[in-house]
Design a protein around this motif. Structure first.
Motif, mmCIF file in Angstrom:
data_model
loop_
_atom_site.group_PDB
_atom_site.id
_atom_site.type_symbol
_atom_site.label_atom_id
_atom_site.label_comp_id
_atom_site.label_asym_id
_atom_site.label_seq_id
_atom_site.Cartn_x
_atom_site.Cartn_y
_atom_site.Cartn_z
ATOM 1 N N ILE A 57 0.855 -1.190 0.000
ATOM 2 C CA ILE A 57 0.000 0.000 0.000
ATOM 3 C C ILE A 57 0.891 1.239 0.000
ATOM 4 C CG2 ILE A 57 -1.809 1.261 1.227
ATOM 5 C CD1 ILE A 57 -2.667 -1.376 2.505
ATOM 6 N N ASN A 58 0.755 2.077 -1.027
ATOM 7 C CA ASN A 58 1.558 3.306 -1.096
ATOM 8 C C ASN A 58 0.847 4.459 -0.382
ATOM 9 O OD1 ASN A 58 -0.463 4.173 -2.857
ATOM 10 N ND2 ASN A 58 0.725 3.646 -4.694
ATOM 11 N N GLY A 59 1.462 5.627 -0.405
ATOM 12 C CA GLY A 59 0.891 6.775 0.294
ATOM 13 C C GLY A 59 -0.494 7.148 -0.206
ATOM 14 N N PHE A 60 -0.679 7.093 -1.529
ATOM 15 C CA PHE A 60 -1.988 7.404 -2.097
ATOM 16 C C PHE A 60 -3.026 6.401 -1.611
ATOM 17 C CE2 PHE A 60 -5.169 7.057 -5.525
ATOM 18 C CZ PHE A 60 -5.619 8.376 -5.539
ATOM 19 N N GLY A 61 -2.609 5.150 -1.521
ATOM 20 C CA GLY A 61 -3.516 4.105 -1.041
ATOM 21 C C GLY A 61 -3.963 4.350 0.388
ATOM 22 N N TRP A 62 -3.036 4.790 1.230
ATOM 23 C CA TRP A 62 -3.402 5.081 2.626
ATOM 24 C C TRP A 62 -4.377 6.251 2.696
ATOM 25 C CZ3 TRP A 62 -3.023 1.800 6.319
ATOM 26 C CH2 TRP A 62 -2.010 0.844 6.320
ATOM 27 N N GLY A 63 -4.211 7.196 1.781
ATOM 28 C CA GLY A 63 -5.158 8.298 1.735
ATOM 29 C C GLY A 63 -6.563 7.813 1.390
ATOM 30 N N LEU A 64 -6.654 6.881 0.428
ATOM 31 C CA LEU A 64 -7.949 6.315 0.055
ATOM 32 C C LEU A 64 -8.565 5.536 1.214
ATOM 33 C CD1 LEU A 64 -7.283 4.976 -3.567
ATOM 34 C CD2 LEU A 64 -8.835 6.824 -2.902
ATOM 35 N N ILE A 65 -7.718 4.840 1.971
ATOM 36 C CA ILE A 65 -8.214 4.077 3.118
ATOM 37 C C ILE A 65 -8.903 5.003 4.112
ATOM 38 C CG2 ILE A 65 -7.474 2.784 5.162
ATOM 39 C CD1 ILE A 65 -5.321 1.486 3.369
ATOM 40 N N VAL A 66 -8.250 6.134 4.412
ATOM 41 C CA VAL A 66 -8.846 7.087 5.354
ATOM 42 C C VAL A 66 -10.146 7.653 4.803
ATOM 43 C CG1 VAL A 66 -8.521 9.306 6.507
ATOM 44 C CG2 VAL A 66 -6.617 7.683 6.353
ATOM 45 N N LEU A 67 -10.139 8.047 3.531
ATOM 46 C CA LEU A 67 -11.333 8.641 2.918
ATOM 47 C C LEU A 67 -12.506 7.667 2.904
ATOM 48 C CD1 LEU A 67 -9.799 10.582 -0.127
ATOM 49 C CD2 LEU A 67 -10.837 11.564 1.939
ATOM 50 N N ARG A 68 -12.228 6.382 2.777
ATOM 51 C CA ARG A 68 -13.305 5.398 2.717
ATOM 52 C C ARG A 68 -13.674 4.837 4.090
ATOM 53 N NH1 ARG A 68 -10.888 2.562 -2.793
ATOM 54 N NH2 ARG A 68 -12.169 3.774 -4.273
ATOM 55 N N CYS A 69 -12.689 4.750 4.984
ATOM 56 C CA CYS A 69 -12.949 4.156 6.302
ATOM 57 C C CYS A 69 -13.923 4.998 7.136
ATOM 58 C CB CYS A 69 -11.638 3.993 7.077
ATOM 59 S SG CYS A 69 -10.967 2.328 7.007
ATOM 60 N N VAL A 70 -13.745 6.304 7.101
ATOM 61 C CA VAL A 70 -14.581 7.175 7.937
ATOM 62 C C VAL A 70 -16.060 7.063 7.565
ATOM 63 C CG1 VAL A 70 -15.068 9.552 8.599
ATOM 64 C CG2 VAL A 70 -12.699 8.754 8.470
ATOM 65 N N PRO A 71 -16.441 7.283 6.282
ATOM 66 C CA PRO A 71 -17.861 7.139 5.945
ATOM 67 C C PRO A 71 -18.369 5.708 6.091
ATOM 68 C CG PRO A 71 -16.565 7.507 3.960
ATOM 69 C CD PRO A 71 -15.654 7.757 5.126
ATOM 70 N N LEU A 72 -17.486 4.721 5.868
ATOM 71 C CA LEU A 72 -17.902 3.327 6.009
ATOM 72 C C LEU A 72 -18.241 3.012 7.462
ATOM 73 C CD1 LEU A 72 -18.264 0.707 4.399
ATOM 74 C CD2 LEU A 72 -15.882 0.128 4.972
ATOM 75 N N ALA A 73 -17.408 3.500 8.390
ATOM 76 C CA ALA A 73 -17.675 3.278 9.810
ATOM 77 C C ALA A 73 -18.954 3.985 10.240
ATOM 78 C CB ALA A 73 -16.491 3.771 10.641
#
Length: 281
Positions: free
Chosen positions: A16-32
């Protein structure tokens, strides 16, 4: 699942690269917010639904369906289905590839999963499973009659129970032999006369340039790394559900013949659904 399926080829490494970690944060918050907000709404509605409706759940399954359909949207995973939903009373059986199956199968049809008893004690997942009406069973022959009675109660309350007859998840590239044990409950004197079974093929199409087994979750793979890997992809793949024609249990002589029919039908649908894949395994 009593024994996890193991691939002869090791799981693909997770990077997982830096951009991928950014996507994780953007998706994790609304998903939770979606999942736990939906859980709060469901539990609140259940306080009123339970005393008036008992075992029946005329309202809360719509909450589960809404959450699961929109969870796929938040994750960016495409979703499509073919075939008609079963209107008869009975059960649904499907192949099992990933934790994503729960979201996909709930997104189109209001169902109740049948799961091994240990899942009830898993942190997070166990709470969600209990709240959404999952039926927990023990792989113990001494419990067979007790579990058959439980199935009867749920089916007579018009619950659509969903089974994974493979007994384990795979890499999504195959359908394993079906175990016929759970099909035995369908042949009880109180169920066989009205019971239908609908086979469903679950097919995953991976993101471009990713291996075909990208969404598969099997063996000793940990949930968290696989979950994060899934969220880290910008352009996701999709999941396809193929609903086959429901069949009456009374058309089959025994559980083994019914299990064999469902296995053959689901395997054929799975192979057909994967025909369009062009990425390398």
């Amino acid at each position: 699942m009593s024994t996890s399926w193991q691939s002869e080829v090791s799981p693909d490494p997770i990077k997982i690269n830096g951009f991928g970690w950014g996507l994780i944060v953007l998706r994790c918050v609304p998903l939770a917010l979606l999942i736990f907000g939906g859980l709060l709404v469901l539990l609140t509605l259940r306080l009123f639904e339970r005393p008036f409706c008992g075992l029946r759940r005329p309202i809360t399954p719509f909450v589960t369906q809404f959450v699961c359909r929109n969870a796929l949207r938040v994750m960016g995973i495409g979703f499509r289905t073919t075939g008609n939903l079963m209107r008869n009373r009975g059960a649904v059986v499907a192949n099992h590839s990933s934790w994503l199956d729960i979201f996909a199968l709930n997104a189109r049809k209001r169902i109740y999963f049948v799961s091994k008893a240990e899942v009830a004690n898993w942190p997070g997942i166990g709470w969600l499973a209990r709240a959404t009406g999952t039926v927990f069973i023990e792989r113990n022959p001494k419990k067979a009659r007790e579990q058959t009675l439980l199935f009867e109660q749920r089916l007579k309350a018009d619950h659509k129970l969903l089974f994974f007859p493979e007994g384990t998840s795979t890499d999504g590239l195959r359908v394993l032999n079906f175990k016929s044990t759970l099909f035995a409950a369908f042949f009880s004197d109180h169920l066989r006369g009205f019971m239908f079974v609908q086979p469903v093929s679950v097919v995953y199409h991976p993101p471009k340039k990713e291996p075909n087994r990208f969404y598969g979750w099997w063996g000793d793979m940990d949930f968290t790394p696989h979950f994060l890997k899934t969220l880290a992809v910008l352009r996701q793949g999709s999941v396809e559900l193929i609903y086959h024609t429901p069949v009456p249990v009374s058309d089959f002589a025994n559980r083994k013949k019914l299990a064999a029919y469902c296995e053959e039908t689901i395997r054929l649908g799975h192979q057909t659904g994967r025909n369009g894949l062009q990425t390398a395994d």
